[in-house]
Write an enzyme that holds these catalytic residues in place. Sequence first.
Site, short mmCIF file in Angstrom:
data_model
loop_
_atom_site.label_atom_id
_atom_site.label_comp_id
_atom_site.label_asym_id
_atom_site.label_seq_id
_atom_site.Cartn_x
_atom_site.Cartn_y
_atom_site.Cartn_z
N LYS A 265 8.02 -2.46 5.00
CA LYS A 265 6.57 -2.69 5.15
C LYS A 265 6.29 -4.19 5.14
O LYS A 265 6.60 -4.89 4.17
CB LYS A 265 5.80 -2.00 4.00
CG LYS A 265 4.30 -2.30 3.98
CD LYS A 265 3.57 -1.55 2.85
CE LYS A 265 2.10 -1.98 2.75
NZ LYS A 265 1.38 -1.33 1.65
N ASP A 270 -2.96 -7.68 2.36
CA ASP A 270 -3.66 -6.40 2.29
C ASP A 270 -4.95 -6.57 1.49
O ASP A 270 -4.93 -6.53 0.26
CB ASP A 270 -2.74 -5.35 1.63
CG ASP A 270 -3.44 -4.01 1.48
OD1 ASP A 270 -4.51 -3.82 2.10
OD2 ASP A 270 -2.89 -3.14 0.76
N LYS A 277 -10.54 -4.01 -1.44
CA LYS A 277 -10.05 -4.01 -2.81
C LYS A 277 -10.98 -4.82 -3.71
O LYS A 277 -11.64 -5.73 -3.21
CB LYS A 277 -8.65 -4.66 -2.86
CG LYS A 277 -7.55 -3.80 -2.30
CD LYS A 277 -6.21 -4.51 -2.43
CE LYS A 277 -5.08 -3.67 -1.85
NZ LYS A 277 -4.84 -2.42 -2.60
N ASP A 288 2.47 -7.95 -0.18
CA ASP A 288 2.55 -6.62 0.42
C ASP A 288 3.53 -6.58 1.60
O ASP A 288 3.66 -5.55 2.27
CB ASP A 288 1.14 -6.16 0.85
CG ASP A 288 0.96 -4.66 0.76
OD1 ASP A 288 1.79 -4.00 0.10
OD2 ASP A 288 0.00 -4.14 1.35
N ASP A 347 -7.45 1.37 2.82
CA ASP A 347 -6.51 0.68 1.94
C ASP A 347 -5.17 1.41 1.84
O ASP A 347 -4.20 0.88 1.32
CB ASP A 347 -7.13 0.51 0.55
CG ASP A 347 -6.42 -0.55 -0.28
OD1 ASP A 347 -5.59 -1.29 0.29
OD2 ASP A 347 -6.70 -0.63 -1.49
N ARG A 351 1.26 3.38 4.84
CA ARG A 351 1.79 4.60 5.46
C ARG A 351 1.42 4.65 6.94
O ARG A 351 2.13 5.24 7.74
CB ARG A 351 1.31 5.82 4.68
CG ARG A 351 -0.17 5.93 4.58
CD ARG A 351 -0.63 6.85 3.44
NE ARG A 351 -0.69 6.17 2.14
CZ ARG A 351 -1.06 6.76 1.02
NH1 ARG A 351 -1.38 8.04 1.01
NH2 ARG A 351 -1.09 6.09 -0.11
#
Length: 494
Positions: A265, A270, A277, A288, A347, A351
Site C-alpha cells: 500500500k 491519507d 480524519k 500510510d 477513509d 482496500r
Amino acid sequence: MEFSIKQTSPEKARSACVVLGVYEGGILTPSAQVFDKSAAHQLSKLITRGDLTGKTGSTVMLHNLSKIESERVLLVGLGKQDELNAKQFLDIVRATFAALHKTICKDATLFLTDLTVQDRDETWKINQIVLLAAESIYRTDSLKSKPADKPALRKIVLGCTKKPGNSAQTAVIQASAIAHGMKLAKDLGNLPGNICTPTYLAEQAQKMAESHKLRATILEEKDMEKLGMHSLLSVTRGSRQPAKLITLEYRGGEKKQKPVVLVGKGLTFDSGGISLKPGGEMDEMKYDMCGAASVLGTMLAIAEMKLPINVVAVIPSSENMPDGAASKPGDIVTSMAGLTIEILNTDAEGRLILCDALTYAARFEPDTVVDIATLTGACVIALGGVASGLFSNQEQLARDLLAAGDYANDKAWQLPLWEEYQSQLDSNFADLQNIGGRAAGSVTAACFLSRFTKDYRWAHLDIAGTAWKSGKDKGSTGRPVPLLAQYLINRCAK
Ligand code: BES
Ligand code: MN
Ligand code: ZN
C-alpha cells in the site's frame, strides 16, 4: 557501516575497542578469559573489587590495558549465564552500541557471536548484531538545516575464537542487505508527504531498477483507466498528485519458477478524503505508504543478496484528499475484477487501491501473493506495536510467515478470515461495501481483500501498528522488511 566476521584473538585484535562479555557473578566468557590472562588478570581484579557485576546490559569501558593491542575494552554485562535468551541478547547488543557511540571509536571488534543464546543459532546472532548496529546509527535529521554529526563508528568486526564457516559469512552479507533494505524503508517512510509523492516513489523504484538490474514499469492513470481500475482511481480523484502503479521485477530464479508477488500500500498521504480524519496526529498519515516502502526495501535486500528466486513488487500509490472531485460516501465504483463497491467511508481507501492491485497481480501468474498495508487503526488497538496482523487463505503460508517473523524478531500474529465475518460487507446497492462497521475492523478489511484474491495463495499483513512509532521517538521502523526477507530466504533454502 561495514561488517565482517573473522577469527581473531581478543588480546591481539587491533581495534579501537574490543567488546567482551561478563556474566553475573563475575564469570568471564571464554574470549574474556583468554583476554584476561594476557592482560595480567586486570579484568579479574575489577571483578574482585566489585566494579563489574555482569548485570544485563551494564557496561564498563577500560582504556590502555597493558599487553593488549586494542586501545579500549568494553565489558558488557550478560546477566545470568543459564538465562541468556533472545530478548536479553538484544538488550546486551543495544547496550553495547549505546556505549560505543559515547566514544570516538571508528571501529570495534565484538566477541558476542560465541555466546550461547537459548533457542537461537549463530546466523540469528549475526543478523541481530548487524541490524541493531544499523539501527543505532540511523538518523532522522536529514531535512534539518544543521543535521547532527554522523556517528564515528564505521566498522564492526565480529570476532570469533573459531574460524567462521560459510554460513556465518553468508549471514553477515544477508544481514547487511536486510539492514540496507530497512534503511530504505525507513527513509521513505520518514519523508514528508510533500516530498514523498506517488511520483517520487515511482522514481525511487526506477532508480533501484537501474542500479540493481531490476525491471521497473510505471502505469499512469490513463493506463489504469484502460485496465478498468476504477476502485484505485476513485481514491486519487481528490488529489493534485497523479497516482502511479509501480511494478518492479527481480528475476533471480529459474525462468519457469512462478514468482512471489509483494503488493505494498503506497498511500503517500491519507487525509481520509471527504470522510476527513480528525486533526490530531494527522501528520502520521504520511506513513500510510510504509507497506510500499517495506516492499521496496525487501526488493533492495533480495537484489543485494542475489537470492535465487523470482519476486515481483506491485505498488499502487496515490494520495487520499478531500476536494470537489473527490469520491463521496455512497459513491459506487467498479473494480478491475468487475465487482462493484459502495464507498461508505472514503477513509477506508487502502482496500480500494489494493483490490485493483491484487487483481493486477494475477498477471504475473504468482505462486504466492503477500500484501503489506497500514490498513486499519483497529489493528493498532488489537496488537499494538509488537506484532503485525496476519491473514491468509492458506494455512501453510500463514505458518511460514509467522515463523519467519518470529525468527527475524519482526513478529506477526494471525487473525481469522472466517466466513462468518464476510456478511459485514453486504451492501444494498453494490456487490460489496468498503466498510464493515466498528466490530472486528481489521478482519473485515482483510475480508474485503479476500474477495479479490481467490485465484491464488495469498496473505495480508496489516502493519498499521508496527510500521512506525509515534510520540517522542516518532519514526519509521523499517518493518516488516526483516520478516519478508527472512520468508524469502527460507523459501530459497527449501
Ligand atoms: N491508513 C489508515 C489506517 C491507519 C489508521 C493506520 C491509524 C494507522 C493508524 C486507513 O486508511 C484508515 O483510515 N482506515 C480506517 C478504516 C475505517 C474507516 C473502516 C480506520 O482504521 O479508521
Ligand atoms: Mn484511510
Ligand atoms: Zn490509509
